[in-house]
Design a protein around this motif. Sequence first.
Motif, mmCIF file in Angstrom:
data_model
loop_
_atom_site.group_PDB
_atom_site.id
_atom_site.type_symbol
_atom_site.label_atom_id
_atom_site.label_comp_id
_atom_site.label_asym_id
_atom_site.label_seq_id
_atom_site.Cartn_x
_atom_site.Cartn_y
_atom_site.Cartn_z
ATOM 1 N N HIS A 48 0.833 -1.201 0.000
ATOM 2 C CA HIS A 48 0.000 0.000 0.000
ATOM 3 C C HIS A 48 0.870 1.253 0.000
ATOM 4 O O HIS A 48 0.624 2.198 -0.757
ATOM 5 C CB HIS A 48 -0.930 -0.010 1.214
ATOM 6 N N ALA A 49 1.911 1.268 0.808
ATOM 7 C CA ALA A 49 2.811 2.424 0.872
ATOM 8 C C ALA A 49 3.572 2.607 -0.435
ATOM 9 O O ALA A 49 3.770 3.738 -0.892
ATOM 10 C CB ALA A 49 3.783 2.260 2.034
ATOM 11 N N SER A 50 3.986 1.520 -1.051
ATOM 12 C CA SER A 50 4.727 1.642 -2.302
ATOM 13 C C SER A 50 3.831 2.168 -3.426
ATOM 14 O O SER A 50 4.293 2.910 -4.289
ATOM 15 C CB SER A 50 5.356 0.312 -2.706
ATOM 16 N N CYS A 51 2.559 1.808 -3.427
ATOM 17 C CA CYS A 51 1.624 2.324 -4.441
ATOM 18 C C CYS A 51 1.337 3.804 -4.217
ATOM 19 O O CYS A 51 1.098 4.548 -5.165
ATOM 20 C CB CYS A 51 0.324 1.535 -4.411
ATOM 21 N N TYR A 52 1.360 4.243 -2.982
ATOM 22 C CA TYR A 52 1.110 5.645 -2.644
ATOM 23 C C TYR A 52 2.204 6.542 -3.222
ATOM 24 O O TYR A 52 1.947 7.678 -3.603
ATOM 25 C CB TYR A 52 1.037 5.799 -1.125
ATOM 26 N N ARG A 53 3.432 6.019 -3.332
ATOM 27 C CA ARG A 53 4.559 6.791 -3.871
ATOM 28 C C ARG A 53 4.522 6.906 -5.387
ATOM 29 O O ARG A 53 5.362 7.570 -5.972
ATOM 30 C CB ARG A 53 5.877 6.164 -3.434
ATOM 31 N N LYS A 54 3.575 6.226 -6.037
ATOM 32 C CA LYS A 54 3.370 6.248 -7.481
ATOM 33 C C LYS A 54 4.636 5.911 -8.277
ATOM 34 O O LYS A 54 5.164 6.742 -9.013
ATOM 35 C CB LYS A 54 2.827 7.610 -7.920
ATOM 36 N N PRO A 55 5.126 4.672 -8.158
ATOM 37 C CA PRO A 55 6.315 4.294 -8.931
ATOM 38 C C PRO A 55 6.019 4.277 -10.430
ATOM 39 O O PRO A 55 4.877 4.079 -10.850
ATOM 40 C CB PRO A 55 6.646 2.904 -8.415
ATOM 41 N N LYS A 56 7.037 4.475 -11.231
ATOM 42 C CA LYS A 56 6.869 4.581 -12.678
ATOM 43 C C LYS A 56 6.419 3.279 -13.335
ATOM 44 O O LYS A 56 5.846 3.302 -14.409
ATOM 45 C CB LYS A 56 8.175 5.041 -13.318
ATOM 46 N N TYR A 57 6.679 2.134 -12.691
ATOM 47 C CA TYR A 57 6.322 0.862 -13.315
ATOM 48 C C TYR A 57 4.837 0.526 -13.173
ATOM 49 O O TYR A 57 4.344 -0.376 -13.833
ATOM 50 C CB TYR A 57 7.178 -0.290 -12.778
ATOM 51 N N LEU A 58 4.093 1.260 -12.329
ATOM 52 C CA LEU A 58 2.654 1.026 -12.180
ATOM 53 C C LEU A 58 1.881 1.943 -13.118
ATOM 54 O O LEU A 58 2.300 3.066 -13.390
ATOM 55 C CB LEU A 58 2.218 1.276 -10.735
ATOM 56 N N PRO A 59 0.718 1.484 -13.607
ATOM 57 C CA PRO A 59 -0.100 2.338 -14.464
ATOM 58 C C PRO A 59 -0.565 3.594 -13.720
ATOM 59 O O PRO A 59 -0.674 3.601 -12.493
ATOM 60 C CB PRO A 59 -1.301 1.458 -14.815
ATOM 61 N N VAL A 60 -0.864 4.632 -14.462
ATOM 62 C CA VAL A 60 -1.346 5.877 -13.868
ATOM 63 C C VAL A 60 -2.672 5.609 -13.166
ATOM 64 O O VAL A 60 -3.552 4.941 -13.706
ATOM 65 C CB VAL A 60 -1.531 6.952 -14.967
ATOM 66 N N GLY A 61 -2.815 6.104 -11.951
ATOM 67 C CA GLY A 61 -4.045 5.928 -11.191
ATOM 68 C C GLY A 61 -4.163 4.589 -10.478
ATOM 69 O O GLY A 61 -5.238 4.247 -9.985
ATOM 70 N N PHE A 62 -3.101 3.833 -10.389
ATOM 71 C CA PHE A 62 -3.112 2.519 -9.732
ATOM 72 C C PHE A 62 -3.367 2.713 -8.239
ATOM 73 O O PHE A 62 -2.670 3.457 -7.574
ATOM 74 C CB PHE A 62 -1.766 1.826 -9.943
ATOM 75 N N LYS A 63 -4.402 2.033 -7.708
ATOM 76 C CA LYS A 63 -4.726 2.122 -6.285
ATOM 77 C C LYS A 63 -5.069 0.741 -5.756
ATOM 78 O O LYS A 63 -5.640 -0.079 -6.471
ATOM 79 C CB LYS A 63 -5.926 3.044 -6.050
ATOM 80 N N VAL A 64 -4.718 0.507 -4.498
ATOM 81 C CA VAL A 64 -5.059 -0.748 -3.842
ATOM 82 C C VAL A 64 -5.791 -0.454 -2.536
ATOM 83 O O VAL A 64 -5.704 0.635 -1.982
ATOM 84 C CB VAL A 64 -3.805 -1.607 -3.539
ATOM 85 N N ARG A 65 -6.530 -1.451 -2.092
ATOM 86 C CA ARG A 65 -7.213 -1.371 -0.797
ATOM 87 C C ARG A 65 -6.910 -2.657 -0.052
ATOM 88 O O ARG A 65 -6.879 -3.732 -0.646
ATOM 89 C CB ARG A 65 -8.713 -1.211 -1.005
ATOM 90 N N ILE A 66 -6.696 -2.547 1.254
ATOM 91 C CA ILE A 66 -6.416 -3.729 2.064
ATOM 92 C C ILE A 66 -7.507 -3.913 3.111
ATOM 93 O O ILE A 66 -8.109 -2.939 3.562
ATOM 94 C CB ILE A 66 -5.026 -3.663 2.730
ATOM 95 N N GLN A 67 -7.775 -5.179 3.453
ATOM 96 C CA GLN A 67 -8.743 -5.498 4.500
ATOM 97 C C GLN A 67 -8.244 -6.734 5.239
ATOM 98 O O GLN A 67 -7.836 -7.712 4.622
ATOM 99 C CB GLN A 67 -10.125 -5.764 3.913
ATOM 100 N N THR A 68 -8.290 -6.670 6.558
ATOM 101 C CA THR A 68 -7.832 -7.770 7.391
ATOM 102 C C THR A 68 -9.021 -8.446 8.068
ATOM 103 O O THR A 68 -9.879 -7.773 8.640
ATOM 104 C CB THR A 68 -6.851 -7.260 8.464
ATOM 105 N N ARG A 69 -9.046 -9.768 7.989
ATOM 106 C CA ARG A 69 -10.038 -10.574 8.711
ATOM 107 C C ARG A 69 -9.279 -11.713 9.363
ATOM 108 O O ARG A 69 -8.689 -12.548 8.683
ATOM 109 C CB ARG A 69 -11.092 -11.129 7.768
ATOM 110 N N GLY A 70 -9.271 -11.715 10.679
ATOM 111 C CA GLY A 70 -8.499 -12.725 11.402
ATOM 112 C C GLY A 70 -7.020 -12.473 11.204
ATOM 113 O O GLY A 70 -6.538 -11.379 11.403
ATOM 114 N N ASN A 71 -6.301 -13.493 10.764
ATOM 115 C CA ASN A 71 -4.869 -13.315 10.512
ATOM 116 C C ASN A 71 -4.552 -13.241 9.024
ATOM 117 O O ASN A 71 -3.406 -13.327 8.633
ATOM 118 C CB ASN A 71 -4.057 -14.432 11.178
ATOM 119 N N LYS A 72 -5.575 -13.124 8.183
ATOM 120 C CA LYS A 72 -5.383 -13.015 6.736
ATOM 121 C C LYS A 72 -5.709 -11.602 6.272
ATOM 122 O O LYS A 72 -6.698 -11.008 6.706
ATOM 123 C CB LYS A 72 -6.278 -13.996 5.990
ATOM 124 N N THR A 73 -4.889 -11.079 5.411
ATOM 125 C CA THR A 73 -5.099 -9.743 4.867
ATOM 126 C C THR A 73 -5.211 -9.868 3.355
ATOM 127 O O THR A 73 -4.383 -10.505 2.718
ATOM 128 C CB THR A 73 -3.921 -8.812 5.219
#
Length: 79
Positions: A48-73
């Motif tokens: 998530h942090a690496s996507c926030y920095r907008k690296p050049k190898y990711l498409p423009v506007g690339f965003k992720v969302r994370i959700q944790t349930r139990g011990n799995k994310t």
Amino acid sequence: MKKPDFDDSVEYPAPVHFKGPKPKYLWLAEMEIGQSFVTDLKTARQIHASCYRKPKYLPVGFKVRIQTRGNKTRVWRIA
């Protein structure tokens, strides 16, 4: 300067796209919108942090969302 001899049989080296260390999450660029995967919380936060920095190898506007349930994310690509 005297004219040098030219070589025809020497291959040109492949271009280097990244200078410095190789990106750790280069494979994220292959994700389609709506796809997800399961990982641990620490790795999900790093992604998530690496996507926030907008690296050049990711498409423009690339965003992720994370959700944790139990011990799995789970990490989704949302844009």
